[in-house]
Design an enzyme around this catalytic site. Structure first.
Site, PDB file in Angstrom:
ATOM      1  N   ASP A 168       3.962  -9.761 -13.653  1.00  0.00           N
ATOM      2  CA  ASP A 168       2.294 -10.541 -13.930  1.00  0.00           C
ATOM      3  C   ASP A 168       1.621  -9.325 -12.930  1.00  0.00           C
ATOM      4  O   ASP A 168       2.798  -8.754 -12.356  1.00  0.00           O
ATOM      5  CB  ASP A 168       2.550 -11.409 -13.549  1.00  0.00           C
ATOM      6  CG  ASP A 168       2.498 -12.095 -14.586  1.00  0.00           C
ATOM      7  OD1 ASP A 168       2.464 -11.924 -16.188  1.00  0.00           O
ATOM      8  OD2 ASP A 168       2.153 -13.377 -14.891  1.00  0.00           O
ATOM      9  N   ASP A 489       2.919 -17.191 -15.102  1.00  0.00           N
ATOM     10  CA  ASP A 489       2.896 -18.547 -14.359  1.00  0.00           C
ATOM     11  C   ASP A 489       1.515 -19.579 -14.976  1.00  0.00           C
ATOM     12  O   ASP A 489       1.840 -20.447 -15.215  1.00  0.00           O
ATOM     13  CB  ASP A 489       1.714 -18.001 -13.046  1.00  0.00           C
ATOM     14  CG  ASP A 489       0.518 -17.390 -13.573  1.00  0.00           C
ATOM     15  OD1 ASP A 489       0.484 -16.884 -14.871  1.00  0.00           O
ATOM     16  OD2 ASP A 489       0.072 -16.357 -12.960  1.00  0.00           O
ATOM     17  N   ASP A 493       2.650 -18.757 -21.381  1.00  0.00           N
ATOM     18  CA  ASP A 493       3.246 -18.105 -20.786  1.00  0.00           C
ATOM     19  C   ASP A 493       4.551 -18.492 -21.291  1.00  0.00           C
ATOM     20  O   ASP A 493       5.538 -17.613 -21.518  1.00  0.00           O
ATOM     21  CB  ASP A 493       3.221 -17.062 -19.343  1.00  0.00           C
ATOM     22  CG  ASP A 493       2.293 -16.589 -19.149  1.00  0.00           C
ATOM     23  OD1 ASP A 493       1.773 -15.442 -19.863  1.00  0.00           O
ATOM     24  OD2 ASP A 493       2.035 -16.496 -18.121  1.00  0.00           O
TER      25      ASP A 493
END
EC number: 7.2.2.10
Length: 912
Positions: A168, A489, A493
């Site tokens: 990310d 997070d 996901d």
């Protein structure tokens, strides 16, 4: 949990139906098979306990091979000793087996058996599992200090083989401390925070209200903890950046929130990965409604038909104005690495009240207040960490929901991409277009054309992340299977974190669902912690290899000495208790000493070996055989000419209960000294010359070596008959230590021999291709089945046969009942995960393969009947999928315990 929360979630059904990705939050990718769902969930949660990791698989295979060789050697030793004694006593010396001699002969046979068992004990590497456990446990404890909380032990070793990291952006590569640095307000593009006086009062009021009300009320800017520090950001970081913008404009958001508390908010459209925006509706004093909206600039601007001008009045905002704004404002901001957020509003009449559930109509015809550029600085340590990854042969990819220009700018700052290189930066829509065929299905061949060059995936959904991870893992384009690590997070996901070889969840910003799906939790949300995890993972492999190098040398020497000595002299030079002490040194102590070596930066200078790295390389094999030759040469020299060298009595061919001899004590002591110094050699496995490098950074190693030396002195000098030892003189001790020191010199000689010249050396400890692929990768729904489970399956088969008989008996009743369900369509079922991800607004459907519970012949006979049969029109209100607000299409004919007319359970219900 789903059923308990059903009432609360029911009220959000309609919003969730428009939000396909949000539906993913509560539902696993593959629906469980009927009533066994809970059991399967439990089984899947125990998968890590059941399955063997790659390293454990290699070690188990190696240990079994060594154990078999040891068993053969010990059996041969006993047979030879018995035959030698029998032939020598009864054939050569022609003695008779007299009854009074039986106890003596039995003692001889017991002695031979003890020697055989001793050889077996030394040969079997029972220290291997201990070494793995110690190494992993030690690494896990130390990794906690490096901000890696390991949830699954095997993730530690897997990370050492990682070849790709999908990371990310926000909070991982960047600091996640958002600050507004540019703004477009009242037809003016401000490159820094505008002066409050330059902004029209009407616009300023709308802007403050829009940001204060249309944010989570838990998001706040608090005073700094220390004087002179930065204000503390609590809650959503993007919203904190916007609230900071209000404060920079010399305004205050608290009075607005006090005037309109959270309970007075009329309607809230929360942010999700599909909307990319958040909207809040409030009721005005005159009874009308006002909606404030904020979100990704290019998405919100498409829904704007007006924009506030320099006077704070709305003017027409045409598509060509939007295109010009994108070109002149949004793209320059994005190219500076800024996240662009558009703030807008819309007024509604009080009557008739709008249909708030019709989201497409509500979120349109907006008036743009401003567009802001939010900076999220790159963490200072990240560029260096990414350089280390690239040097270590790991490809870093950025997967983010941000604008592609912003993502590209941040990727350049981080060092993920370099100008002039051949790489791809794609948006989620373009990525999906390239990887899908005409039917909207994902094709692996299409993914294989993209992923090797892909470095940035922008405006991506969690589904895109899962698709990318699955595509890289399933790819056969490269020789070795890619080992993929993923950071996540959000709740969405979860599937990607589960699918990845190693899933990293954020400890600060991560949700509980993400943490539960992960293997390692980053307690500081920092990318550089992932690099430390790679280092520790590689160190685990090296620690096990060091231990193996040491143990196999001792194994080979001890077994050959015991075997040869027994065959030639009818007795082993190394006695049973002595061998057990050697076994303790090479198993327990060595595993503690060598498995606790701290990692070094040098581990990141070599490329990953992949999942099928051999445990024993050709260099290690050279070291093992080289040191074994040195030790065997000296031990056999001492065995046959040692008594002449030291001018002492020979210990060979001693009677049954003779006292310990100095001769055999010297051999035992020399053997242990050689192992102690060889333990120092074993610290290096890649042909390095300086074996003392970093030795004092490992106090456990130094303590064990010195402690073993001290215990050896006590055993030799004071062990006496129990240890078959006779006290030695100082000069004899000096010779033993000198021969042991020779190991270090001999190690340098071995290091000078190029491994490439020794063509006969083979690697060991490698799994075959079939053994390498974990069971859950071959079939994600198939768990390891132990014997107890097999018995359970047999019971289930018998149960289903019974149900089949009941079904046959009442088929006539079923035929009459089938008329109740005529006219209802049977829903289509999809079997591939990718099929329901055809579009971002996907629907989750029953993807479990059909496992027939009755004979196929019965299904064929009933096929005509089933065409007319269909599930009842009213679904059970307590169904967890319905309560969760998830748009499910349930194929009841394929559910193991569904009550469809074609299933055995329905027949049982009917008969009851």
């Amino acid at each position: 949990g789903k059923m308990q929360d059903g009432n609360m979630e029911n009220s959000q059904n309609k919003a969730k139906q428009q939000d396909g990705a949000a539906a993913m939050e509560m539902q696993p990718l593959k629906s469980a098979e009927g009533g066994e769902g809970d059991d399967k969930d439990k089984k899947k949660s125990n998968m890590h306990k059941k399955e063997k990791s790659v390293l454990q698989g290699k070690l188990t295979k190696l240990a079994v091979q060594i154990g078999k060789a040891g068993l053969v050697m010990s059996a041969i030793t006993v047979i030879i000793l018995v035959l030698y004694f029998a032939i020598d006593t009864f054939v050569v010396n022609k003695k008779q087996w007299l009854p009074e001699c039986t106890p003596v002969y039995v003692q001889y046979f017991v002695k031979f058996f003890i020697i055989g068992v001793t050889v077996l004990v030394v040969a079997v590497p029972e220290g291997l599992p201990l070494a793995v456990t110690i190494s992993l446990a030690y690494s896990v404890k130390k990794m906690m200090k490096d901000n890696n909380l390991v949830r699954h032990l095997d993730a530690c070793e897997t990370m050492g083989n990682a070849t790709a990291i999908c990371s990310d952006k926000t909070g991982t590569l960047t600091t996640n401390r958002m600050t507004v640095v540019q703004a477009y307000v009242g037809d003016v593009h401000y490159k820094e925070i505008p002066d409050p006086d330059s902004v029209p009062a009407k616009t300023l009021e709308l802007l403050v209200n829009a940001i204060a009300i249309n944010s989570a009320y838990t998001t706040k800017i608090l005073p700094p903890e220390k004087e002179g520090g930065l204000p503390r950001q609590v809650g959503n970081k993007t919203e904190c950046g916007l609230l900071g913008f209000v404060l920079d404009l010399k305004q205050d958001y608290e009075p607005v929130r006090n005037l309109i508390p959270e309970e007075k908010l009329y309607k809230v459209y929360t942010f999700n990965s599909v909307r990319k925006s958040m909207s809040t509706v409030i009721k005005m004093p005159d009874g009308s409604f006002r909606m404030y909206s904020k979100g990704a600039s290019e998405i919100v601007l498409k829904k704007c038909s007006r924009i506030l001008n320099a006077a704070g009045e709305p003017r027409i905002f045409r598509p060509r104005d939007r295109d010009e704004m994108v070109k002149k404002v949004i793209e320059p901001m994005a190219c500076d690495g800024l996240r662009t957020i558009c703030v807008a509003f819309r007024d509604f009449n009080s009557s008739p009240e709008p249909d708030w559930d019709n989201e497409n109509d509500i979120l349109s015809d907006l008036t743009c207040i401003c567009v802001v550029g939010i900076e999220d600085p790159v963490r200072p340590e990240v560029p260096e960490a990414i350089r280390k990854c690239q040097r270590a042969g790991i490809t870093v990819r950025m997967v983010t929901g941000d604008n592609i220009n912003t993502a590209r700018a941040i990727a350049i700052k981080c060092g993920i991409i370099h100008p002039g290189e051949d790489f791809l930066c794609l948006e989620g829509k373009e990525f999906n277009r390239r990887i899908r065929n005409e039917k909207g299905e994902i094709e692996q061949e299409r993914i294989d054309k993209i992923w090797p060059k892909l470095r940035v995936l922008a405006r991506s959904s969690p589904t895109d992340k899962h698709t990318l991870v699955k595509g890289i893992i399933d790819s056969t384009q490269v020789e070795q299977r890619q080992v993929v690590a993923v950071t996540g997070d959000g709740t969405n996901d979860g599937p990607a974190l589960k699918k990845a070889d190693v899933g990293f969840a954020m400890g600060i910003a991560g949700t509980d669902v993400a943490k539960e799906a992960s293997d390692i939790i980053l307690t500081d949300d920092n990318f550089s912690s992932i690099v430390k995890a790679v280092m520790w993972g590689r160190n685990v492999y090296d620690s096990i290899s060091k231990f193996l190098q040491f143990q196999l040398t001792v194994n080979i020497v001890a077994v050959i000495v015991a075997f040869t000595g027994a065959c030639i002299t009818q007795d082993s030079p190394l006695k049973a208790v002595q061998m057990l002490w050697v076994n303790l040194i090479m198993d327990t102590f060595a595993s503690l000493a060598l498995a606790t070596e701290p990692p070094t930066e040098a581990l990141l200078l070599r490329k990953p070996y992949g999942r099928n790295k051999p445990l024993i390389s050709r260099t290690m094999m050279k070291n093992i055989l080289g040191h074994a030759v040195y030790q065997l040469t000296l031990i056999f020299t001492l065995l046959f000419v040692g008594e002449k060298m030291f001018k002492i009595d020979s210990g060979r061919n001693a009677p049954l209960h003779s006292p310990p001899s100095e001769h055999y004590t010297i051999i035992f002591n020399t053997f242990v000294m050689m192992q102690l110094f060889n333990e120092i050699n074993a610290r290096k496995i890649h042909g390095e010359r300086n074996v003392f490098d970093g030795i004092f950074r490992n106090p456990i190693f130094c303590t064990i070596v010195l402690g073993t030396f001290a215990i050896q002195i006590v055993i030799v000098q004071f062990g006496g008959k129990p240890f078959s030892c006779s006290p030695l003189q100082l000069d004899q001790w000096m010779w033993c230590v000198f021969i042991g020191l020779g190991e270090l010199v001999w190690g340098q000689v071995i290091a000078t021999i190029p491994t490439s010249r020794l063509k006969f050396l083979k690697e060991a400890g490698r799994l075959t291709e079939k053994e390498e692929v974990p069971e859950e990768e071959l079939n994600e729904d198939v768990e390891e089945i132990d014997h107890a489970e097999r018995e359970l399956r047999r019971g289930q088969i018998l149960w289903f046969r019974g149900l089949n008989r009941i079904q046959t008996q009442i088929r006539v009743v079923k035929a009459f009942r089938s008329s109740l369900y005529e006219g209802l369509e049977k829903p289509e079922s999809r079997t591939s995960i990718h099929n329901f991800m055809t579009h971002p607004e996907f629907r989750i459907e029953d993807s479990q393969p059909h496992i027939p519970l009755i004979d196929d012949t019965d299904l064929e006979e009933d096929s005509a009947l089933k065409k007319n049969s269909s599930p009842p029109s009213s679904l059970n209100k307590n169904n967890s999928a319905i309560d969760s607000g998830i748009n499910l299409t349930t194929d009841t004919s394929k559910s193991a315990t569904s009550s469809s007319p074609g299933s055995p359970i329905h027949s049982l219900e009917t008969s009851l």
